[in-house]
Design a protein around this motif. Structure first.
Motif, PDB file in Angstrom:
ATOM      1  N   HIS A   1      16.472  92.145  77.574  1.00 50.36           N
ATOM      2  CA  HIS A   1      15.986  92.120  78.944  1.00 50.36           C
ATOM      3  C   HIS A   1      17.501  92.805  79.785  1.00 50.36           C
ATOM      4  O   HIS A   1      18.414  92.416  79.630  1.00 50.36           O
ATOM      5  CB  HIS A   1      15.919  90.870  79.513  1.00 50.36           C
ATOM      6  N   PHE A   2      17.045  93.805  80.481  1.00 54.31           N
ATOM      7  CA  PHE A   2      18.051  94.553  81.227  1.00 54.31           C
ATOM      8  C   PHE A   2      18.041  94.592  82.617  1.00 54.31           C
ATOM      9  O   PHE A   2      16.989  94.911  83.154  1.00 54.31           O
ATOM     10  CB  PHE A   2      18.153  95.971  80.762  1.00 54.31           C
ATOM     11  N   VAL A   3      19.113  94.006  83.176  1.00 48.95           N
ATOM     12  CA  VAL A   3      19.210  94.007  84.807  1.00 48.95           C
ATOM     13  C   VAL A   3      20.135  94.940  85.326  1.00 48.95           C
ATOM     14  O   VAL A   3      21.391  94.775  85.196  1.00 48.95           O
ATOM     15  CB  VAL A   3      19.626  92.392  84.917  1.00 48.95           C
ATOM     16  N   PHE A   4      19.413  95.885  85.965  1.00 47.11           N
ATOM     17  CA  PHE A   4      20.358  96.885  86.724  1.00 47.11           C
ATOM     18  C   PHE A   4      20.693  96.309  88.083  1.00 47.11           C
ATOM     19  O   PHE A   4      19.766  96.159  88.789  1.00 47.11           O
ATOM     20  CB  PHE A   4      19.506  98.061  86.567  1.00 47.11           C
ATOM     21  N   VAL A   5      21.748  96.697  88.331  1.00 42.60           N
ATOM     22  CA  VAL A   5      22.227  96.241  89.818  1.00 42.60           C
ATOM     23  C   VAL A   5      22.564  97.540  90.400  1.00 42.60           C
ATOM     24  O   VAL A   5      23.459  98.192  89.962  1.00 42.60           O
ATOM     25  CB  VAL A   5      23.606  95.481  90.008  1.00 42.60           C
ATOM     26  N   THR A   6      21.638  97.812  91.311  1.00 43.09           N
ATOM     27  CA  THR A   6      21.629  99.404  91.780  1.00 43.09           C
ATOM     28  C   THR A   6      22.249  99.385  93.451  1.00 43.09           C
ATOM     29  O   THR A   6      22.553  98.740  93.954  1.00 43.09           O
ATOM     30  CB  THR A   6      20.425 100.078  91.718  1.00 43.09           C
ATOM     31  N   GLY A   7      22.401 100.557  93.807  1.00 44.48           N
ATOM     32  CA  GLY A   7      22.640 100.677  95.205  1.00 44.48           C
ATOM     33  C   GLY A   7      22.019 101.908  95.770  1.00 44.48           C
ATOM     34  O   GLY A   7      21.023 102.483  95.267  1.00 44.48           O
ATOM     35  N   ARG A   8      22.026 102.463  96.846  1.00 40.80           N
ATOM     36  CA  ARG A   8      21.291 103.467  97.603  1.00 40.80           C
ATOM     37  C   ARG A   8      21.496 104.664  96.776  1.00 40.80           C
ATOM     38  O   ARG A   8      22.586 105.044  96.241  1.00 40.80           O
ATOM     39  CB  ARG A   8      21.664 103.642  98.975  1.00 40.80           C
ATOM     40  N   ASN A   9      20.528 105.398  96.693  1.00 41.57           N
ATOM     41  CA  ASN A   9      20.198 106.751  96.047  1.00 41.57           C
ATOM     42  C   ASN A   9      20.581 106.610  94.398  1.00 41.57           C
ATOM     43  O   ASN A   9      20.962 107.664  93.797  1.00 41.57           O
ATOM     44  CB  ASN A   9      21.473 107.529  96.558  1.00 41.57           C
ATOM     45  N   LYS A  10      20.044 105.430  93.939  1.00 46.48           N
ATOM     46  CA  LYS A  10      20.120 105.541  92.424  1.00 46.48           C
ATOM     47  C   LYS A  10      18.827 105.137  91.888  1.00 46.48           C
ATOM     48  O   LYS A  10      18.331 104.830  90.865  1.00 46.48           O
ATOM     49  CB  LYS A  10      21.001 104.002  92.267  1.00 46.48           C
ATOM     50  N   GLY A  11      17.821 105.579  92.531  1.00 45.86           N
ATOM     51  CA  GLY A  11      16.379 105.355  92.232  1.00 45.86           C
ATOM     52  C   GLY A  11      16.137 106.152  90.879  1.00 45.86           C
ATOM     53  O   GLY A  11      15.004 105.710  90.142  1.00 45.86           O
TER      54      GLY A  11
ATOM     55  N   VAL B   1      25.462  99.474  88.319  1.00 47.20           N
ATOM     56  CA  VAL B   1      25.093 100.890  88.212  1.00 47.20           C
ATOM     57  C   VAL B   1      25.394 101.036  89.877  1.00 47.20           C
ATOM     58  O   VAL B   1      24.679 102.342  90.287  1.00 47.20           O
ATOM     59  CB  VAL B   1      23.977 101.202  87.807  1.00 47.20           C
ATOM     60  N   ALA B   2      25.944 100.733  90.693  1.00 44.77           N
ATOM     61  CA  ALA B   2      25.842 100.899  92.085  1.00 44.77           C
ATOM     62  C   ALA B   2      27.027 101.905  92.712  1.00 44.77           C
ATOM     63  O   ALA B   2      26.996 101.990  93.741  1.00 44.77           O
ATOM     64  CB  ALA B   2      26.202  99.468  93.037  1.00 44.77           C
ATOM     65  N   GLY B   3      27.982 102.018  91.776  1.00 43.84           N
ATOM     66  CA  GLY B   3      29.212 102.871  92.132  1.00 43.84           C
ATOM     67  C   GLY B   3      28.923 104.127  92.576  1.00 43.84           C
ATOM     68  O   GLY B   3      27.806 104.788  92.198  1.00 43.84           O
ATOM     69  N   LEU B   4      29.824 104.664  93.474  1.00 39.82           N
ATOM     70  CA  LEU B   4      29.537 106.005  93.864  1.00 39.82           C
ATOM     71  C   LEU B   4      29.917 107.356  93.305  1.00 39.82           C
ATOM     72  O   LEU B   4      29.598 108.163  93.251  1.00 39.82           O
ATOM     73  CB  LEU B   4      30.250 106.027  95.392  1.00 39.82           C
ATOM     74  N   GLY B   5      30.727 106.991  92.380  1.00 33.28           N
ATOM     75  CA  GLY B   5      31.127 108.123  91.102  1.00 33.28           C
ATOM     76  C   GLY B   5      31.862 108.911  92.056  1.00 33.28           C
ATOM     77  O   GLY B   5      31.941 110.340  91.778  1.00 33.28           O
TER      78      GLY B   5
END
Length: 287
Positions: free
Chosen positions: A52-62, A11-15
């Motif tokens: 179990h859910f592993v979210f791979v995030t990026g900045r501004n995804k809090g 879920v790290a994409g910038l959209g």
């Protein structure tokens, strides 16, 4: 054959295709009817038995992490106002304690790199990957049934018209078992007229943990990114890959048309919205 317990959600994409809406809101938090896209994807996985859910995030995804946490003030307010239905809808969506993990992808290096970032949390066991842009109903359950039959690595596929195959990752079909088949090759966005089939990779995977060691040595591919398809092709040299024909329809909410179609389809299915919404659509078409 180990059971599939964990799912990785990149879920790290910038959209960027949804700017300016995604300037400050993660694209995964855009709503299909009244639920964020990412909630629909988690619901699908939970219903299939993922724990179990592993979210791979990026900045501004809090905000994604906040969404899957307790909102104490909101819940107390709903309770004090006797809004039991709204309160129940909040608490029912929450994974249990310890069932979510969050890790960062510090640089936009592609889907393969995002999956690799989850290696320490997933560990030495097979796992699912669900792309959050792709909305489907029951696909992960169908994949787990296919995994129970074949083991190995499973990729969900769907048919598209021949003139659209150049837009997707495509698989080549080997021995066919009806609903499933041996994958004998994979190609990312083949030139028009060269695709080995019209079956596209539709955003749901079950992968063996050896994919992590392959990704560790994977060189950058198309777009200067580490491509998951390239790593799967290398893993397929030593492990079996099976395609599973998904019985249903996937909506690509990563593009505007797919996002709008998902909202229409999911709204029409709702008992509380569907009849009135259908009348509004018909009235608009007649106007």
């Amino acid at each position: 054959m180990k059971r599939i317990r964990k799912a990785v959600l990149p879920v790290a994409g910038l959209g960027t295709r949804f700017l300016p809406a995604t300037k400050s809101i993660p694209k995964e938090m855009l709503t299909v009817v009244d639920r964020p896209v990412i909630q629909h994807v988690v619901d699908e996985a939970r219903e299939a038995g993922i724990e179990h859910f592993v979210f791979v995030t990026g900045r501004n995804k809090g905000v994604i992490e906040d969404h899957f946490d307790i909102a104490y003030e909101l819940e107390k307010t709903l309770s004090d106002r006797n809004k039991s239905r709204e309160l129940e809808s909040l608490t029912a969506d929450l994974p249990g304690a310890g069932q979510t993990s969050f890790t960062r992808q510090q640089a936009p290096l592609g889907l393969g790199h995002a999956v690799w970032c989850a290696r320490e949390i997933v560990g030495d066991e097979p796992f699912a990957v669900l792309l959050p842009d792709m909305l489907s109903r029951g696909c992960m359950k169908q994949m787990l049934d296919a995994y129970a039959e074949h083991g190995g690595n499973i990729i969900a596929v769907e048919e598209v018209p021949e003139d659209q195959t150049h837009q997707y990752g495509i698989v080549a079909v080997g021995r066919d078992y009806g609903r499933t088949f041996d994958i004998t090759g994979m190609v990312e966005k083949p030139p028009k007229g060269t695709a080995p089939s019209n079956l596209i990779i539709s955003g749901r995977y079950i992968l063996q943990p050896e994919i992590f060691s392959v990704l560790s040595a994977q060189e950058k591919g198309a777009g200067g990114e580490i491509q998951l398809t390239d790593a799967m092709k290398r893993l397929a040299e030593t492990q079996s890959f099976f395609g599973m024909r998904y019985r249903g329809r996937t909506y690509d909410t990563g593009n505007k048309l797919g996002f709008l179609m998902a909202n229409v389809a999911y709204a029409l299915e709702r008992e509380d919205l569907g009849p009135a919404f259908r009348e509004e659509i018909l009235a608009h078409l007649k106007a």
